[in-house]
Design an enzyme around this catalytic site. Sequence first.
Site, short mmCIF file in Angstrom:
data_model
loop_
_atom_site.label_atom_id
_atom_site.label_comp_id
_atom_site.label_asym_id
_atom_site.label_seq_id
_atom_site.Cartn_x
_atom_site.Cartn_y
_atom_site.Cartn_z
N PHE A 58 39.61 41.47 33.14
CA PHE A 58 39.65 40.18 33.82
C PHE A 58 40.18 40.34 35.24
CE2 PHE A 58 40.40 39.29 29.33
CZ PHE A 58 39.61 38.17 29.07
N ASP A 59 39.60 39.63 36.18
CA ASP A 59 40.28 39.34 37.44
C ASP A 59 41.38 38.32 37.12
OD1 ASP A 59 40.83 39.12 40.18
OD2 ASP A 59 39.40 37.47 40.40
#
Length: 336
Positions: free
Chosen positions: A166-167
């Site tokens: 994930f960002d």
Amino acid sequence: MPFPIEEKLVIGVASSALFDLSESHQVYLEHGPDEYRAYQERQRDVVLARGVAFPFIRRFLSINKCFPQQAPVEVVLFSRNSPETGLRVMRSIAHYGLDISRAVFMTGKSPYPYLPAFNAALFLSANEEDVKSAIDVDYPAGLVLPSRSAEVRDESADDIELRVAFDFDGVLADDESETVFKRDGLGEFHAHETLHMARPHQPGPLAGMFRKLAMLQQLEKETERDDPGYRRIVRIAIITARSAPAHERVVTTLGSWGVSADETFFLGGMDKSRVLSVFKPHIFFDDQLTHLTSGPGGTIPMVHVPFGVANRRAADAGPGVTTGAATPSNDPAPAA
């Protein structure tokens, strides 16, 4: 006892993300809905090729094999098809042995309004219009971008992990800090984050999914205590362009949620593909298309989360400005 659906980690997946529907969608575009229906009826027993999200979905469903009594995860098919034209999709699901039994068929309409009814923590689709509409009403959704992941990904029997990356800003957290960066630049961003390092961010669109993945990891830890030979499945990474001192607020936010990642990378603007090529996630979520490059070979499944200031700025630029997402179709065809 199996978990009730309210307690499961549920992913809604469109047939356009799970399978390669480019051929059948071309029939729809060139010949219209009647010929599309006839084509799908003729092709009912022709198995669809795997789509970009297929390796992720298959690996995700394997979690239930490790916890058959709880069955903590579920995938629901969300489709613009009718039940009749959707038979080919369901038969392809059966062919590949995917444990997907619940389905939504909308006969040409978008299925996203029913995400809350199924407790979906994520909706994956290759239809940009559907994903943006879901995000606009605060439903968790991501646009699957074209890649070669389903064609060439090696799924070794020795590799049982589900790797999800994930960002942070605009994906797990809201876009408060990203707004400061876009408006005032890097210096003001660092000053803002230093000032507010003890204040957690508000959740972003995929915070709920992240929290439930972390709960699955807790279930694995408990199993490992009882069975030292147990091999963990779920491995989570956060890959963010932040660097010190802005890293502290990430730690503060995750701590307030009672979760953590297995691996966290504060890259300071470095190309994310350098880390992704080592971590090899089954899926990577980012709110900025400029970060969604697959690295060598284009084999990492990338998902654009069209949330927050980074995406509003593109939309506000007016007609003719595109977000750059290459999708099989933005047409409201039943092939999604």
